[in-house]
Design a protein around this motif. Structure first.
Motif: not given
Length: 230
Positions: A149-157, A159-171
């Motif tokens: 959950t730590f790593m996923g949260s880091l990558l998702a956040t 990704g959101m900052a970069r504007g990558w649509t995939e960040f929702w799937l990481i969540w």
């Protein structure tokens, strides 16, 4: 001081147990941040920071001597990470809004195949590397779930900052592991909120997907999306 003492000690009776008020408030701010993120509003970031600060004190319950049921170092550490990445995201989205003729903070885009592979690799490698560390710190088992959950949260956040649509799937991947972990550790308010997030993130994914197709043509015809990585 009295207000702070009340905030740290306040609980909400639920059946035969109680919820820590800070946990409930932190998740409410987190929900507001997620709603703002789905609508691509800059205020999503400061809302999230407030929630992160509240939840940091919750997941370090034993450190603070609070009524929290267990210490989750991964959950606590990711609040610090959230704050750091949120500052970056806040700056980037404000910069994007100021430079956009349409006043948009970010135009959603897809990450490249290379970036997607890197995200998956970082998720797996980061979880493997952090699991023994969190275990040594005494994190609640299964420790790998806390690291995930730590790593996923880091990558998702990020990704959101970069504007990558995939960040929702990481969540979504974070929620699948995080919900059982939080229920097991006794963080019922956060677990219920994570369960709700699971459905919310799927909605957000399709909202950003449609926005990417629409705004890529309207705002930058013939150009790559802002969030696309090369």
């Amino acid at each position: 001081m009295d207000l702070l003492r009340w905030l740290f000690e306040a609980q909400i009776p639920v059946g035969g147990s109680a919820l820590v008020l800070r946990e409930v408030l932190g998740n409410i701010f987190g929900l507001l941040s997620a709603l703002g993120g789905m609508r691509r509003k800059v205020w999503a970031w400061p809302m999230g920071i407030v929630g992160n600060i509240l939840l940091l004190t919750v997941f370090l319950g034993n450190v603070f001597g609070a009524a929290a049921p267990a210490t989750l170092w991964g959950q606590a550490g990711r609040q610090v990470m959230f704050i750091a990445v949120a500052v970056y995201g806040w700056y980037r989205w404000r910069q994007g809004r100021e430079s956009s003729s349409q006043g948009r903070a970010i135009v959603p885009g897809w990450a490249s195949t290379k970036v997607r592979i890197a995200l998956i690799g970082a998720m797996i490698a980061g979880t493997a590397a952090l699991t023994p560390l969190f275990d040594a710190l005494g994190s609640y088992p299964p420790v790998w779930a806390d690291a995930w959950t730590f790593m996923g949260s880091l990558l998702a956040t990020y990704g959101m900052a970069r504007g990558w649509t995939e960040f929702w799937l990481i969540w979504v991947a974070v929620d699948i592991v995080g919900v059982p972990l939080l229920f097991s550790a006794g963080y019922y308010a956060s677990a219920v909120m994570y369960l709700f997030y699971g459905f919310f993130t799927l909605t957000g994914f399709f909202v950003w997907w449609r926005a990417e197709k629409r705004e890529r043509i309207l705002v930058h015809p013939g150009a790559a999306p802002v969030g696309a990585a090369r």
